[in-house]
Design an enzyme around this catalytic site. Structure first.
Site, PDB file in Angstrom:
ATOM      1  N   GLU A 111      37.892  42.391  40.063  1.00 44.88           N
ATOM      2  CA  GLU A 111      36.971  43.522  39.977  1.00 44.88           C
ATOM      3  C   GLU A 111      36.635  43.871  38.538  1.00 44.88           C
ATOM      4  O   GLU A 111      35.475  44.148  38.198  1.00 44.88           O
ATOM      5  CB  GLU A 111      37.580  44.733  40.689  1.00 44.88           C
ATOM      6  CG  GLU A 111      37.843  44.470  42.160  1.00 44.88           C
ATOM      7  CD  GLU A 111      37.993  45.748  42.949  1.00 44.88           C
ATOM      8  OE1 GLU A 111      36.980  46.209  43.492  1.00 44.88           O
ATOM      9  OE2 GLU A 111      39.105  46.285  43.005  1.00 44.88           O
ATOM     10  N   GLU A 131      42.252  41.824  49.308  1.00 40.99           N
ATOM     11  CA  GLU A 131      42.487  43.186  49.818  1.00 40.99           C
ATOM     12  C   GLU A 131      42.459  43.296  51.335  1.00 40.99           C
ATOM     13  O   GLU A 131      43.257  44.027  51.933  1.00 40.99           O
ATOM     14  CB  GLU A 131      41.461  44.156  49.208  1.00 40.99           C
ATOM     15  CG  GLU A 131      41.716  44.535  47.757  1.00 40.99           C
ATOM     16  CD  GLU A 131      41.152  43.548  46.756  1.00 40.99           C
ATOM     17  OE1 GLU A 131      41.131  43.862  45.558  1.00 40.99           O
ATOM     18  OE2 GLU A 131      40.729  42.431  47.173  1.00 40.99           O
TER      19      GLU A 131
END
Length: 260
Positions: A111, A131
């Protein structure tokens, strides 16, 4: 414990995830330190470009240290928006940031990579957003950025399936600019950074700010704002120097770079 370090190579700042024994997993303190490092790059006029990389050769960053962050988030002791500085959300950092990805780039590390402008990876690097496999989502900018940076189907594959991909595949997806042999990674990133130092600081900052600001505007409004950014650049001291140097066949001495 490890943390975030910031070193200098002339006008280039080198920010490192410095917790190699834990694959550069981010503690809550490291998220804060990273945001502070980006702010230092933004505010220090002697810094022209930043490189973001990881210590060691095993990992760039594998994201949050889940043993600390997940309990804090689940128990309501922590708000994910506190990571906005590290993820460069709402950023006013308009200097170029180069990611030098030296190993595993997973979760929050992936990210943070998405917030950078130029990305160079070692041929040994691997990328992934795991995730969904642990019941959370990549909300550190990825849900917004990824489909704006690469084709929808590849973005959704990465987010939904959560599988790792090698550097060559990440390059093919458009996540990277180039892949190099691991021993040449930092050298290549520094070369790219110092090439940018020789460009107009005003021009680079205007380009980055405009790209970040105009992407969500309707086209007619974006064109109007683009003209304003263009006017700002064309009437700058750097433009006068650059155009004058071009006419005389000499290397420009940009005013924006004289203190770097």
């Amino acid at each position: 414990m490890g943390g975030i370090t910031l070193d200098r190579d002339g006008a280039v700042a080198i920010i490192r995830f410095d917790r190699p024994d834990k694959l550069n997993a981010l503690t809550l303190a490291m998220y804060e330190e990273l945001g502070e490092a980006f702010a230092e790059v933004r505010d220090d006029d002697s810094i022209a470009v930043a490189i973001l990389t990881g210590s060691g050769d095993r990992a760039f960053c594998v994201g949050a240290d889940l043993t600390e962050s997940i309990p804090a988030l689940a128990e309501g002791r922590f708000d994910i928006s506190e990571w906005d500085g590290a993820h460069q959300k709402h950023t006013a950092l308009f200097k170029p940031v180069i990611a030098a990805i030296n190993g595993l780039c997973l979760g929050g590390g992936f990210e943070i990579m998405l917030s950078t402008d130029i990305r160079i990876a070692a041929d040994t690097a691997e990328f992934g957003l795991p995730e969904s496999g642990v019941g959370v989502v990549p909300a550190g900018g990825t849900l917004t950025r990824l489909t704006r940076q690469i084709p929808y189907v590849w973005a959704m594959e990465l987010m939904l399936e959560g599988e790792r991909i090698p550097a060559a595949q990440a390059l093919r997806y458009g996540l990277l600019n180039t892949v190099v042999a691991a021993p040449r990674l930092l050298e290549t990133a520094l070369d790219r950074a110092h090439r940018l130092v020789r460009k107009s600081g005003t021009a680079l900052a205007t380009i980055k700010e405009a790209v970040l600001r105009l992407g969500d505007l309707p086209q007619h409004q974006a064109f109007h704002s683009e003209a304003l950014y263009g006017h700002k650049a064309f009437t700058s001291a750097d433009a006068r120097e650059g155009l004058g140097a071009f006419a005389k066949g000499r290397v420009p001495d940009f005013p924006s770079r004289r203190h770097q």
